[in-house]
Design an enzyme around this catalytic site. Structure first.
Site, PDB file in Angstrom:
ATOM      1  CD  GLU A  21      -3.148   0.501   0.155  1.00 32.99           C
ATOM      2  OE1 GLU A  21      -2.650   1.422  -0.340  1.00 32.99           O
ATOM      3  OE2 GLU A  21      -4.342   0.306   0.008  1.00 32.99           O
ATOM      4  NE  ARG A 103      -5.114  -1.628   8.912  1.00 25.82           N
ATOM      5  CZ  ARG A 103      -4.949  -1.209   7.798  1.00 25.82           C
ATOM      6  NH1 ARG A 103      -4.447  -0.202   7.281  1.00 25.82           N
ATOM      7  NH2 ARG A 103      -5.618  -1.947   6.714  1.00 25.82           N
ATOM      8  CG  ASN A 154      -9.001   2.513  -0.177  1.00 23.16           C
ATOM      9  OD1 ASN A 154      -7.727   2.704   0.330  1.00 23.16           O
ATOM     10  ND2 ASN A 154      -9.541   1.274   0.636  1.00 23.16           N
ATOM     11  CG  ASP A 205      -7.677  -0.390  -2.260  1.00 25.20           C
ATOM     12  OD1 ASP A 205      -6.831   0.650  -1.935  1.00 25.20           O
ATOM     13  OD2 ASP A 205      -7.995  -1.363  -1.821  1.00 25.20           O
TER      14      ASP A 205
END
Length: 298
Positions: A21, A103, A154, A205
């Site tokens: 990522e 997170r 995202n 995403d």
């Protein structure tokens, strides 16, 4: 939209990251950077020489940005850190939020030098996350919550003039747009749906917006990179040899190449065996009119 274009690219890195990522590119050093979030690793690839390094992290990093030639910004599950290029030392800059059950996930620096950063539950709990605006100040950082009740943030990217921000909650799969102040990156209007993808295969995403305003989006679960006009019209779809592409980044001296990270997260042994490139980092193999990422202004 035309039919899906076959993959014409190559594999840049054969390491199979569990959750690749947050790719970024530093044109001053011709270096691409990305994370394996779950593996707590920061990958460094010099494009010209193909020299590769992997840096172990004590945190789950997800977003990388240049601050200046000596310092970099890392967003993580433990907050924001300054990474010193010489030696890799991490210096804590501050918290994103006071929620240890969350997170960091997707994020990007706006042209103003401010960071948009999304958070999510460590197990993608529904509505646990938020999207924040982080501005550097003389005293450190100023964190402003923009949107709450987000499950998987995202798609964060910005139009070339810095006047529009794009984002999504992948659990909802509505690609959103909102007018922002080009000078600050703060919203000045209410979000609107750019494209309703809730009935389509795969999840929206990571995304980047090129010099022409086209949005290049990784479609997790569908194995494609989709291209949208600023009005939400989907004009192209490029196949990639991974089921779970996660995020693109413009790379190269002219920002004319597209790097794509991917993941094997959630796959069983049979799934990984049938998706051998899952978690590898690739180049799409098409020429793009990209833009270099702005530095985080601290």
């Amino acid at each position: 939209m035309t039919g899906t274009q076959p993959f014409a690219g190559s594999i840049l890195c054969h390491v199979n990251s569990e959750l690749g990522e947050g790719p970024s590119y530093d044109p001053a050093t011709d270096t691409a950077w990305w994370f394996d979030i779950k593996g707590r690793k920061l990958h460094e690839l010099h494009l010209g020489s193909s020299a590769k390094r992997v840096h172990e992290l004590p945190v789950m990093g997800s977003v990388f940005a240049v601050i200046d030639p000596a310092r970099q910004l890392i967003a993580s599950d433990e907050g924001l850190f300054v990474r010193h290029v010489e030696g890799g030392r991490l210096e804590r800059l501050g918290a994103i939020e006071d929620k240890p059950e969350c997170r960091s996930n997707d994020g990007r620096v706006h042209q103003s030098g401010a960071l948009w950063i999304g958070t999510m539950g460590r197990s993608a709990e529904k509505g646990a996350g938020s999207i924040y605006h982080v501005a550097g100040t003389s005293a450190g950082i100023r964190v402003t919550k923009l949107y709450s009740n987000v499950s998987i943030p995202n798609g964060i990217c910005f139009s070339p003039d810095g006047a529009v921000a794009y984002f999504t909650d992948s659990a909802v799969n509505h690609f959103m747009r909102v007018t922002v102040d080009p000078a600050t990156g703060l919203p000045v209007g209410a979000p609107e749906i750019l494209s309703d993808e809730s009935g389509s295969p795969g999840d929206i995403d990571g995304a980047v917006c090129d010099a022409d305003g086209l949005i290049w989006n990784a479609r997790w679960g569908a194995g494609t990179i989709d291209v949208y006009r600023p009005d939400g019209t989907k004009i192209r779809r490029h196949a990639v040899p991974v089921t779970q592409p996660s995020c693109p980044a413009f790379v190269g001296a002219k920002a004319d190449r597209l790097l794509v990270t991917s993941a094997w997260q959630g796959m069983d042994q049979a799934g990984r065996a049938s998706d051998i490139h899952a978690g590898r980092t690739l180049e799409l193999g098409v020429t793009v009119r990209g833009r270099f990422e702005p530095a985080f202004r601290l």
